[in-house]
Write an enzyme that holds these catalytic residues in place. Structure first.
Site, PDB file in Angstrom:
ATOM      1  N   ASP A  56       0.831  -1.206   0.000  1.00 60.51           N
ATOM      2  CA  ASP A  56       0.000   0.000   0.000  1.00 60.51           C
ATOM      3  C   ASP A  56       0.872   1.265   0.000  1.00 60.51           C
ATOM      4  O   ASP A  56       0.556   2.248  -0.665  1.00 60.51           O
ATOM      5  CB  ASP A  56      -0.905   0.015   1.237  1.00 60.51           C
ATOM      6  CG  ASP A  56      -1.950  -1.080   1.188  1.00 60.51           C
ATOM      7  OD1 ASP A  56      -2.493  -1.336   0.095  1.00 60.51           O
ATOM      8  OD2 ASP A  56      -2.215  -1.682   2.234  1.00 60.51           O
ATOM      9  N   ASN A 130      -5.515   8.170   1.748  1.00 62.39           N
ATOM     10  CA  ASN A 130      -5.832   7.613   3.065  1.00 62.39           C
ATOM     11  C   ASN A 130      -6.341   8.681   4.019  1.00 62.39           C
ATOM     12  O   ASN A 130      -7.424   8.542   4.572  1.00 62.39           O
ATOM     13  CB  ASN A 130      -4.586   6.998   3.718  1.00 62.39           C
ATOM     14  CG  ASN A 130      -4.339   5.568   3.325  1.00 62.39           C
ATOM     15  OD1 ASN A 130      -5.228   4.917   2.774  1.00 62.39           O
ATOM     16  ND2 ASN A 130      -3.147   5.085   3.598  1.00 62.39           N
TER      17      ASN A 130
HETATM   18  P1  NAP Z   1       4.571   2.497   5.966  1.00 65.57           P
HETATM   19  O1  NAP Z   1       5.322   2.535   7.234  1.00 65.57           O
HETATM   20  O2  NAP Z   1       5.033   1.562   4.949  1.00 65.57           O
HETATM   21  O3  NAP Z   1       2.993   2.223   6.176  1.00 65.57           O
HETATM   22  C1  NAP Z   1       2.516   1.834   7.365  1.00 65.57           C
HETATM   23  C2  NAP Z   1       1.582   0.668   7.155  1.00 65.57           C
HETATM   24  O4  NAP Z   1       0.300   1.180   6.730  1.00 65.57           O
HETATM   25  C3  NAP Z   1       2.022  -0.336   6.103  1.00 65.57           C
HETATM   26  O5  NAP Z   1       1.892  -1.630   6.642  1.00 65.57           O
HETATM   27  C4  NAP Z   1       1.042  -0.110   4.965  1.00 65.57           C
HETATM   28  O6  NAP Z   1       0.776  -1.271   4.188  1.00 65.57           O
HETATM   29  C5  NAP Z   1      -0.193   0.284   5.740  1.00 65.57           C
HETATM   30  N1  NAP Z   1      -1.243   0.939   4.973  1.00 65.57           N
HETATM   31  C6  NAP Z   1      -1.143   1.989   4.109  1.00 65.57           C
HETATM   32  N2  NAP Z   1      -2.357   2.294   3.606  1.00 65.57           N
HETATM   33  C7  NAP Z   1      -3.236   1.424   4.165  1.00 65.57           C
HETATM   34  C8  NAP Z   1      -4.645   1.234   4.048  1.00 65.57           C
HETATM   35  N3  NAP Z   1      -5.402   2.024   3.274  1.00 65.57           N
HETATM   36  N4  NAP Z   1      -5.228   0.256   4.801  1.00 65.57           N
HETATM   37  C9  NAP Z   1      -4.484  -0.536   5.612  1.00 65.57           C
HETATM   38  N5  NAP Z   1      -3.157  -0.394   5.756  1.00 65.57           N
HETATM   39  C10 NAP Z   1      -2.541   0.568   5.041  1.00 65.57           C
HETATM   40  O7  NAP Z   1       4.468   3.984   5.450  1.00 65.57           O
HETATM   41  P2  NAP Z   1       3.992   4.358   3.995  1.00 65.57           P
HETATM   42  O8  NAP Z   1       4.174   3.122   3.198  1.00 65.57           O
HETATM   43  O9  NAP Z   1       4.617   5.619   3.623  1.00 65.57           O
HETATM   44  O10 NAP Z   1       2.418   4.583   4.206  1.00 65.57           O
HETATM   45  C11 NAP Z   1       1.879   5.795   4.687  1.00 65.57           C
HETATM   46  C12 NAP Z   1       0.674   5.439   5.490  1.00 65.57           C
HETATM   47  O11 NAP Z   1       1.107   4.861   6.709  1.00 65.57           O
HETATM   48  C13 NAP Z   1      -0.152   6.617   5.909  1.00 65.57           C
HETATM   49  O12 NAP Z   1      -1.136   6.938   4.947  1.00 65.57           O
HETATM   50  C14 NAP Z   1      -0.769   6.159   7.220  1.00 65.57           C
HETATM   51  O13 NAP Z   1      -2.105   5.685   7.052  1.00 65.57           O
HETATM   52  C15 NAP Z   1       0.087   5.008   7.659  1.00 65.57           C
HETATM   53  N6  NAP Z   1       0.631   5.296   8.998  1.00 65.57           N
HETATM   54  C16 NAP Z   1       0.208   4.510  10.011  1.00 65.57           C
HETATM   55  C17 NAP Z   1       0.610   4.772  11.312  1.00 65.57           C
HETATM   56  C18 NAP Z   1       0.112   3.900  12.395  1.00 65.57           C
HETATM   57  O14 NAP Z   1      -0.613   2.946  12.089  1.00 65.57           O
HETATM   58  N7  NAP Z   1       0.404   4.201  13.652  1.00 65.57           N
HETATM   59  C19 NAP Z   1       1.454   5.848  11.584  1.00 65.57           C
HETATM   60  C20 NAP Z   1       1.874   6.631  10.505  1.00 65.57           C
HETATM   61  C21 NAP Z   1       1.451   6.335   9.202  1.00 65.57           C
HETATM   62  P3  NAP Z   1       1.888  -1.952   3.245  1.00 65.57           P
HETATM   63  O15 NAP Z   1       2.682  -2.825   4.181  1.00 65.57           O
HETATM   64  O16 NAP Z   1       1.101  -2.756   2.257  1.00 65.57           O
HETATM   65  O17 NAP Z   1       2.728  -0.847   2.638  1.00 65.57           O
END
Ligand code: NAP
Ligand code: MN
Length: 273
Positions: A56, A130
């Site tokens: 993603d 997102n």
């Molecule tokens: P990353 O560290 O690779 O992404 C964090 C995780 O979010 C990865 O496992 C990614 O899946 C998953 N993800 C992204 N979009 C998703 C969706 N629509 N539904 C379910 N899981 C999803 O960072 P990145 O690749 O740059 O991704 C940015 C995204 O990370 C942001 O949009 C935000 O939503 C998310 N994020 C999450 C947190 C948290 O959960 N605490 C904190 C900051 C950001 P894949 O393994 O398939 O890449």
């Protein structure tokens, strides 16, 4: 038929940096060319579809780099979570067959736009599939006067807030305790991050669901800190003494190619539960 001539049916392939994704990309290229498609390097707005290989995060990164193209995208998942990615590397032949037979559906996903009005009166705009996150800088508390439409809601105090699309509800939003939203629902979700609640301050603690035409308007107060962070899909920028941040649906959509049997809740079951 002219449309079947090689060179007419252009396809773009983007793979993340992994060796495994590169290999899947090479094998998809060979298969697509055998099937009469022309795999052209880089981005071509005239392409029939874009292949994105990775997770993603790779898809979000590609969207940002290509500035949210209108061309339909099919994702191939290489060992990540893969909510957006429809195909496993073993399904490339099946995809090509079904695509040529028009056995696919297009999932149209709305994106958010944040308009950031700077201290100098200049406006910046960023898009996210997102979410948009508004966060305090350097670990300071964010003081955010929040309006929904024209209604003042509260002065929020805490780490910040997140505005999520249904497609983004399973990502950062979910980690903050927000609800998983079926992407067939058309709504915005505001989710607080570490809201402060004590005898002096009251900040909302649950997420809030809004109809799609409303905007969220945030007027930060600068108490100790002059910067506020705004992030679209994880790509963050710092803004100094910004006047207003408005978040609303943008009118731009992302179109994903899906097999006809695509089911959001199967993905949720496989990936989250
Ligand atoms: P990353 O560290 O690779 O992404 C964090 C995780 O979010 C990865 O496992 C990614 O899946 C998953 N993800 C992204 N979009 C998703 C969706 N629509 N539904 C379910 N899981 C999803 O960072 P990145 O690749 O740059 O991704 C940015 C995204 O990370 C942001 O949009 C935000 O939503 C998310 N994020 C999450 C947190 C948290 O959960 N605490 C904190 C900051 C950001 P894949 O393994 O398939 O890449
Ligand atoms: Mn990732």
């Amino acid at each position: 038929m002219k449309a079947d001539a090689a060179g007419d049916r252009k396809v773009n392939i983007f793979a993340n940096g992994d060796a495994a994704s590169g290999e899947v990309g090479n094998s998809f290229k060979v298969k697509l060319e055998k099937a009469g498609f022309a795999v052209v390097p880089g981005f071509d707005a005239a392409a029939e579809f874009i292949v994105c290989i990775g997770g993603d995060g790779s898809l979000l990164n590609m969207l940002a780099v290509l500035r949210f193209p209108d061309v339909p995208i099919v994702g191939v998942n290489t060992g990540h979570l893969g909510f957006f990615q429809e195909l496993q590397p073993g399904e490339l032949d099946e995809f090509i067959f079904r695509y040529k037979e028009k056995q696919y559906v297009i999932q149209e996903l709305k994106t958010l736009r944040a308009n950031i009005l700077g201290a100098d009166g200049e406006e910046d705009a960023i898009l996210g599939l997102n979410e948009i996150v508004i966060h305090g800088a350097r670990s300071h508390v964010a003081y955010l006067n929040i309006f929904i439409g024209d209604s003042f809601i509260e002065t929020f105090r805490g780490d910040g807030i997140l505005v999520s699309t249904p497609a983004g509800s399973t990502a950062y939003n979910y980690a903050l305790g927000g609800s998983i939203v079926d992407p067939r629902l058309d709504l915005l979700q505001i989710t607080p991050s570490a809201p402060i609640n004590n005898s002096a301050y009251r900040s909302f603690t649950s997420s809030i669901l809004l109809p799609p035409h409303l905007s969220v308007n945030v007027f930060p107060e600068f108490v100790r800190e002059r910067d506020i962070l705004v992030a679209a899909d994880g790509a963050e920028r710092a803004y100094t003494e910004v006047k207003r941040i408005r978040v609303a649906f943008s009118g731009e959509t992302v179109r994903l190619l899906r097999f006809p049997h695509y089911d959001f809740w199967n993905k949720v079951k496989q990936k989250l539960l």
